[in-house]
Design a protein around this motif. Structure first.
Motif, PDB file in Angstrom:
ATOM      1  N   ARG A  50       0.839  -1.205   0.000  1.00 14.44           N
ATOM      2  CA  ARG A  50       0.000   0.000   0.000  1.00 14.44           C
ATOM      3  C   ARG A  50       0.875   1.255   0.000  1.00 14.44           C
ATOM      4  NH1 ARG A  50      -4.308   1.685   4.672  1.00 14.44           N
ATOM      5  NH2 ARG A  50      -2.488   1.275   5.967  1.00 14.44           N
ATOM      6  N   GLU A  51       1.967   1.216   0.770  1.00 11.92           N
ATOM      7  CA  GLU A  51       2.910   2.338   0.797  1.00 11.92           C
ATOM      8  C   GLU A  51       3.491   2.570  -0.598  1.00 11.92           C
ATOM      9  OE1 GLU A  51       7.109   2.640   2.852  1.00 11.92           O
ATOM     10  OE2 GLU A  51       5.516   2.511   4.346  1.00 11.92           O
ATOM     11  N   LEU A  52       3.785   1.490  -1.308  1.00 10.91           N
ATOM     12  CA  LEU A  52       4.304   1.598  -2.669  1.00 10.91           C
ATOM     13  C   LEU A  52       3.262   2.217  -3.597  1.00 10.91           C
ATOM     14  CD1 LEU A  52       6.362   1.024  -4.899  1.00 10.91           C
ATOM     15  CD2 LEU A  52       5.503  -1.341  -4.989  1.00 10.91           C
ATOM     16  N   ALA A  53       2.004   1.889  -3.391  1.00 11.47           N
ATOM     17  CA  ALA A  53       0.936   2.462  -4.223  1.00 11.47           C
ATOM     18  C   ALA A  53       0.905   3.983  -4.093  1.00 11.47           C
ATOM     19  CB  ALA A  53      -0.410   1.860  -3.854  1.00 11.47           C
ATOM     20  N   TYR A  54       1.110   4.503  -2.882  1.00  7.86           N
ATOM     21  CA  TYR A  54       1.188   5.950  -2.697  1.00  7.86           C
ATOM     22  C   TYR A  54       2.333   6.544  -3.526  1.00  7.86           C
ATOM     23  CZ  TYR A  54      -2.114   6.333   1.233  1.00  7.86           C
ATOM     24  OH  TYR A  54      -3.242   6.346   2.017  1.00  7.86           O
ATOM     25  N   ARG A  55       3.480   5.889  -3.454  1.00  8.86           N
ATOM     26  CA  ARG A  55       4.658   6.393  -4.168  1.00  8.86           C
ATOM     27  C   ARG A  55       4.417   6.371  -5.680  1.00  8.86           C
ATOM     28  NH1 ARG A  55       7.991   9.781  -5.495  1.00  8.86           N
ATOM     29  NH2 ARG A  55      10.075   9.151  -6.191  1.00  8.86           N
ATOM     30  N   LEU A  56       3.831   5.290  -6.162  1.00  8.25           N
ATOM     31  CA  LEU A  56       3.559   5.174  -7.589  1.00  8.25           C
ATOM     32  C   LEU A  56       2.535   6.216  -8.035  1.00  8.25           C
ATOM     33  CD1 LEU A  56       3.556   1.291  -7.877  1.00  8.25           C
ATOM     34  CD2 LEU A  56       5.082   2.853  -9.105  1.00  8.25           C
ATOM     35  N   TYR A  57       1.550   6.467  -7.194  1.00 10.92           N
ATOM     36  CA  TYR A  57       0.567   7.496  -7.547  1.00 10.92           C
ATOM     37  C   TYR A  57       1.247   8.856  -7.682  1.00 10.92           C
ATOM     38  CZ  TYR A  57      -3.174  10.833  -7.602  1.00 10.92           C
ATOM     39  OH  TYR A  57      -3.972  11.876  -7.974  1.00 10.92           O
ATOM     40  N   SER A  58       2.129   9.178  -6.758  1.00 11.86           N
ATOM     41  CA  SER A  58       2.777  10.496  -6.798  1.00 11.86           C
ATOM     42  C   SER A  58       3.592  10.663  -8.076  1.00 11.86           C
ATOM     43  CB  SER A  58       3.665  10.699  -5.565  1.00 11.86           C
ATOM     44  OG  SER A  58       4.814   9.883  -5.615  1.00 11.86           O
ATOM     45  N   ILE A  59       4.234   9.577  -8.538  1.00  9.96           N
ATOM     46  CA  ILE A  59       4.982   9.644  -9.797  1.00  9.96           C
ATOM     47  C   ILE A  59       4.022   9.883 -10.960  1.00  9.96           C
ATOM     48  CG2 ILE A  59       6.369   8.295 -11.432  1.00  9.96           C
ATOM     49  CD1 ILE A  59       7.614   6.885  -8.988  1.00  9.96           C
ATOM     50  N   CYS A  60       2.940   9.122 -10.990  1.00 12.89           N
ATOM     51  CA  CYS A  60       1.971   9.256 -12.086  1.00 12.89           C
ATOM     52  C   CYS A  60       1.340  10.644 -12.104  1.00 12.89           C
ATOM     53  CB  CYS A  60       0.866   8.209 -11.946  1.00 12.89           C
ATOM     54  SG  CYS A  60       1.436   6.513 -12.174  1.00 12.89           S
ATOM     55  N   GLU A  61       1.052  11.165 -10.928  1.00 14.79           N
ATOM     56  CA  GLU A  61       0.428  12.488 -10.845  1.00 14.79           C
ATOM     57  C   GLU A  61       1.367  13.561 -11.390  1.00 14.79           C
ATOM     58  OE1 GLU A  61      -0.670  16.333  -9.329  1.00 14.79           O
ATOM     59  OE2 GLU A  61       1.048  15.201  -8.595  1.00 14.79           O
ATOM     60  N   ARG A  62       2.645  13.449 -11.023  1.00 13.01           N
ATOM     61  CA  ARG A  62       3.622  14.422 -11.492  1.00 13.01           C
ATOM     62  C   ARG A  62       3.839  14.308 -13.002  1.00 13.01           C
ATOM     63  NH1 ARG A  62       7.231  13.056  -8.321  1.00 13.01           N
ATOM     64  NH2 ARG A  62       8.641  11.902  -9.690  1.00 13.01           N
ATOM     65  N   LYS A  63       3.795  13.068 -13.513  1.00 16.52           N
ATOM     66  CA  LYS A  63       4.001  12.833 -14.943  1.00 16.52           C
ATOM     67  C   LYS A  63       2.717  13.023 -15.763  1.00 16.52           C
ATOM     68  CE  LYS A  63       8.362  11.241 -14.905  1.00 16.52           C
ATOM     69  NZ  LYS A  63       9.447  11.773 -15.756  1.00 16.52           N
ATOM     70  N   LYS A  64       1.581  13.249 -15.044  1.00 22.59           N
ATOM     71  CA  LYS A  64       0.274  13.416 -15.688  1.00 22.59           C
ATOM     72  C   LYS A  64      -0.163  12.156 -16.425  1.00 22.59           C
ATOM     73  CE  LYS A  64       0.840  18.417 -16.113  1.00 22.59           C
ATOM     74  NZ  LYS A  64       0.205  18.635 -14.804  1.00 22.59           N
ATOM     75  N   TRP A  65       0.145  10.988 -15.836  1.00 25.85           N
ATOM     76  CA  TRP A  65      -0.322   9.713 -16.368  1.00 25.85           C
ATOM     77  C   TRP A  65      -1.623   9.352 -15.642  1.00 25.85           C
ATOM     78  CZ3 TRP A  65       5.114   7.168 -15.410  1.00 25.85           C
ATOM     79  CH2 TRP A  65       6.029   7.673 -16.350  1.00 25.85           C
ATOM     80  N   ALA A  66      -2.724   9.950 -16.059  1.00 25.42           N
ATOM     81  CA  ALA A  66      -3.975   9.867 -15.312  1.00 25.42           C
ATOM     82  C   ALA A  66      -4.500   8.439 -15.185  1.00 25.42           C
ATOM     83  CB  ALA A  66      -5.028  10.759 -15.971  1.00 25.42           C
TER      84      ALA A  66
END
Length: 940
Positions: free
Chosen positions: A888-904
């Motif tokens: 779950r902690e990894l999911a947060y990290r992956l979301y933050s990368i996607c959000e910054r890269k605009k990979w909706a």
């Protein structure tokens, strides 16, 4: 610095999933009688959110009592006990469970020396916070500049509580007094609203019933006569096409009357081009061209139509010009009858054309609508006065009902004296019933105007305020105001009565509602707990929109509430909204008005607050109206630092407050489904604030960044363990971040200038990203490689050599990554890429995986959730043991990368997994506590 107060639960932890669920349910339409149904208000705060925040603002966090809860384990256990009380407060139909309110009241008393503080809401609006404060046993005070809002709060806090447990006074229900009906709570009030509402209906039918004839049904609909549910109308405009010589043609957004399967009905135009005439036949069954039926004569967004006779386009500019010149007309298209088999759609005839041909009364509202292009759109089409929002027949009917509401108070007062009330009390009671009946009339107005649409899917009239605007509508539905369907006086007054019955609950007491400026600082109150849902910059013009109701309230009960109805329209100059049109279009002046108003209000309130309790302020990122039925607004996940959010934070900081917590509340309808289908922000951010210490020191940028790096990791862990949605994490982190920034009197930049709130928000986001990056230390080497690769290349292919170079830096190998189910090399001609979720093996079992890695755990969990649902994903979570939490902690990290890269799309997958986590954990725990015959039975 040691805080001179005890931290409250709201500053440490909340059971957000349960609050979200209850708040989303509370916002849904069709959930039965609810206090919000007494009168419309825009963007009303959900009641569960209000009571949760009030409770958590009073109750101490267990960490403040180390003598009683010396260990973290003991503190968590006590929090769970408090959470259980909160969870019970989130249950449905709480007005039927006074014991829940009593338990919450008793718990709160333990934390404030046996006496609750008074609760004050300086921007009370629709009154959710004062109402729940009153129900929970606080002394509730509501303040607002808007007279409509003040009247609604008077109903909730003064009128209804005064007559709680009072029997009805009408002669019919008095026969049951002393019998099986106990008339507890507000049931007596509701019974009288029903009785005198029926009296008004009968008087109105006697006077104007001839304007509302029945409809003769066709043989296909059973024949005979039926009550009319609605009349379907369209505006018409002279065609600009010279070929048809300016003949008026209809502007119709759809020909559908009913698009429900099994009851399809639609309008078919019958055109005689030679004579330049048209009419409509009503058809049933499936049309040959569904697209043409759906489109009507509309050709695009806005006022873009085609001429029914020639097919030539009619532009928005032309229609706007004709409308402004007063040259629009209306044409009756069809009649909707109420047959035994359901809705019966009938063509028009002379009887119905003649019935609506009536002159409007002379004393109808002709006041001008507010100049507010963001919320009131019809002005651009020349609809500038309130009488233009109604047909002549609607004006006759509403004016008649308003007259009867005024006069019925005489009947109520007489019956009240017969029932034993003293003359003054009888008059007061009569005015109370008349007030609630006037609110029912407002409900009728919302359903009886030329901006109400006919819904082919629901087969009913839709009210004007299904959104926070007064739009322009071209084809509209006129409800039968004397009928018994949606929009009728009988239906509206009965519904208001039903809602009155659920108004009181718990430890109800008399509250207070006043029309005062928030900057007056609670006007005589002291030692108060302040909780408020203030205006949101330029989002909603409450004053301009509420004029719609105010002009009719003045005509129905103006003399009863002369203090609130003393102005021609709702006061607007002092309203705290950043409306440039009120400052000759100057946006800077509008912003200064909003910010200085907030600063003055919060500065004045700070001196009146009880130091034991934090100030709580709500900020809304979006404004879905509860009646709209629309899905949550899918907005960008970054905070708009240039408008309301920054301005609110700046006002709080400059007025001497320190922000000690922020909580995102998802009050969208079906929030789990909506949030899992979009990357939408939370509906509300709740800010907990404390007065800054008077001797607060100065600080440098470096000191703030050091404080953030020291304190934000711990705060972030708490937020993640509380299952904050990844899309809300940046907003929630503003709380602990701004707590550091706002604890100082001033933060000095290297050039000697003070750091702005906007800069502080940027610094907080920067450190937040650093903290999330540092969490990578919890992941295995293969996962750290996958994170780095994902951040650089996403799911795209890149050279084998690049992958090998990164492997050396991360202490792994390409073949090991492929063995772990992370990487794909086969068939890529010297290139590699991350394995897609649709390529993962169906028979994967973590128990037999020889190289189990956090990366593949997350991907398998997402794939199982998406393809097999929550139950199967929960089974997989059970097999993962302790790896689940790290995933779950990894999911947060992956979301933050996607959000910054605009990979909706990819961000959505990780956001959805975290949102589903509480339910997965619940299902997993449920499976573990069962007693299967064998271990394999657990997952069979």
């Amino acid at each position: 610095m040691t805080a001179p107060y005890r931290k409250k639960l709201i500053e440490v932890a909340l059971p957000l999933p349960e609050i979200n669920d209850a708040s989303a349910y509370d916002k849904m339409p069709g959930i039965g009688p609810h206090p919000k149904g007494i009168h419309h208000w825009w963007a009303r705060l959900p009641l569960p959110t209000a009571r949760a925040v009030l409770f958590a603002s009073v109750v101490d966090d267990p960490s403040e009592h180390p003598d009683r809860f010396p260990t973290e384990e003991a503190q968590n256990a006590e929090r769970e006990r408090l959470f259980d009380i909160l969870r019970s407060m989130m249950e449905k139909r709480l007005h039927e469970r006074p014991q829940v309110y009593a338990a919450a009241h008793a718990e709160m008393l333990k934390h404030c020396d046996g006496k609750l503080p008074a609760v004050y809401d300086p921007f009370a609006g629709g009154g959710s916070i004062p109402l729940e404060a009153n129900r929970m046993g606080f002394e509730a005070h509501a303040a607002d500049l808007n007279p409509v809002a003040v009247l609604l709060n008077k109903c909730n806090l003064e009128l209804a509580p005064r007559w709680t447990n009072h029997p009805p006074v009408n002669p019919e229900d008095r026969k049951n007094i002393g019998g099986t009906e106990a008339w507890r709570g507000t049931h007596g009030l509701a019974a009288d609203v029903r009785y005198y509402g029926a009296m008004i209906r009968d008087r109105a039918r006697a006077r104007i019933g001839h304007l509302y004839p029945k409809v003769r049904l066709s043989k296909e609909n059973g024949g005979g006569e039926a009550n009319v549910i609605a009349w379907i109308w369209a505006h018409t405009v002279a065609s600009p096409d010279p070929a048809v010589q300016g003949t008026h043609v209809p502007l119709i957004s759809t020909y559908w009357l009913s698009s429900k399967k099994g009851t399809l009905a639609w309008l078919e135009p019958v055109i005689d081009r030679a004579s330049g005439t048209w009419r409509f036949e009503v058809r049933t069954g499936a049309p040959n061209d569904r697209a043409a039926v759906a489109a009507g004569t509309k050709t695009g967004r806005g006022a873009k139509f085609r001429c029914l006779l020639s097919g030539e386009p009619i532009s928005d500019k032309y229609i706007k010009g004709e409308s402004r010149a007063g040259r629009l007309r209306e044409a009756l298209l069809a009649v909707v009858g109420d047959s035994k088999a359901g809705r019966a759609y009938q063509p028009i005839n002379a009887i119905h054309v003649d019935a609506q041909s009536v002159a409007a009364p002379s004393d109808v509202p002709q006041e001008e609508l507010a100049n507010d292009p963001r919320n009131i759109w019809c002005i651009g089409y020349g609809v500038t006065r309130f009488n233009q929002l109604f047909t002549a027949r609607q004006l006759v009917a509403i004016s008649t009902l308003a007259e009867f509401v005024r006069h019925v108070a005489i009947d109520i007062g007489r019956d009240a004296e017969v029932a034993g009330l003293a003359p003054e009390s009888a008059k007061s009671y009569a005015n109370t019933i008349a007030t609630f009946l006037a609110l029912a009339l407002d409900r009728c107005c919302d359903f009886n105007n030329v901006l109400c649409r006919w819904s082919p899917t629901n087969e009913k009239v839709m009210n004007l305020f299904s959104r926070q605007a007064i739009p322009m509508v071209w084809d509209f539905a006129e409800a039968n105001i004397l009928g018994e369907s949606v929009g009728g006086w009988h239906t509206c007054s009965e519904y208001v009565a039903d809602c009155i019955q659920v108004l009181t609950a718990g430890s109800q007491r008399m509250g207070h509602a006043r029309q005062i400026d928030a900057a007056s600082g609670a006007n005589g109150l002291s030692n108060i707990l302040v909780s408020t849902d203030p205006p949101y910059y330029d989002n909603i013009s409450y004053a301009g929109l509420s004029d719609f109701f105010y002009v009719w309230l003045r005509r129905s009960i103006g003399p009863v509430h002369s203090d609130l109805c003393s102005t021609v329209l709702v006061p607007k100059t002092q309203e705290l909204t950043a409306s440039p049109e009120r400052f000759d279009g100057d946006k800077d002046k509008a912003r200064q008005h909003f910010e200085s108003g907030f600063r003055n209000a919060f500065t004045a309130l700070r001196e009146k607050m009880d130091a034991r309790f934090p100030l709580t302020v709500y900020y809304a990122f979006k404004q879905d109206d509860e009646t709209s039925g629309a899905a949550a607004d899918d907005r960008a996940s970054s905070v708009d630092l240039t408008t309301g959010w920054e301005t609110l934070l700046e006002a709080l900081n400059s007025s001497g407050f320190q922000i000690t917590g922020t909580w995102p509340v998802r009050a969208s309808q079906q929030w789990r489904m909506v949030a899992m289908g979009t990357n939408a922000l939370a509906s509300y951010i709740v800010l907990a604030c404390r007065p800054r210490l008077p001797n607060a020191p100065l600080a440098t940028r470096r000191e703030v960044i050091t404080g953030l790096r020291n304190e934000l990791p711990h705060a972030l862990r708490k937020l993640q363990h509380g299952n904050i949605a990844p899309v809300d994490l940046a907003q929630a982190a503003i709380g602990p971040g701004m707590a550091i920034f706002t604890r100082y009197a001033k933060v000095i930049e290297s050039d000697g200038k003070p750091m702005t709130v906007r800069t502080a928000l940027g610094v907080i986001n920067q450190v937040l990203d650093e903290v999330l990056t540092e969490q990578e230390g919890d992941f295995d080497a293969d996962t750290r490689w996958a994170l780095a690769w994902f951040e650089q290349f996403g799911m795209n292919e890149e050279s084998f050599g690049t992958a090998e170079t990164l492997c050396k830096a991360k202490n792994t190998a390409v073949n090991a990554l492929e063995e772990a189910g992370i990487l794909r090399t086969k068939g890529l001609k010297g290139k590699v890429r991350l394995l897609r979720r649709d390529e993962l093996p169906d028979d994967w079992d973590p128990a037999t995986d020889k190289r189990l890695r956090h990366w593949e755990v997350v991907q398998h969990l997402i794939r199982t959730l998406e393809t097999k649902g929550e139950t199967e994903a929960a089974k997989l979570l059970n097999r993962l043991g302790g790896m689940g939490e790290t995933a779950r902690e990894l999911a947060y990290r992956l979301y933050s990368i996607c959000e910054r890269k605009k990979w909706a799309d990819e961000a959505l997958a990780y956001n959805s997994l975290v949102i589903a986590w509480p339910e997965l954990s619940r299902l997993a725990l449920s499976a573990r506590v069962r007693q299967p015959q064998t271990q394999s039975d657990l997952f069979s």
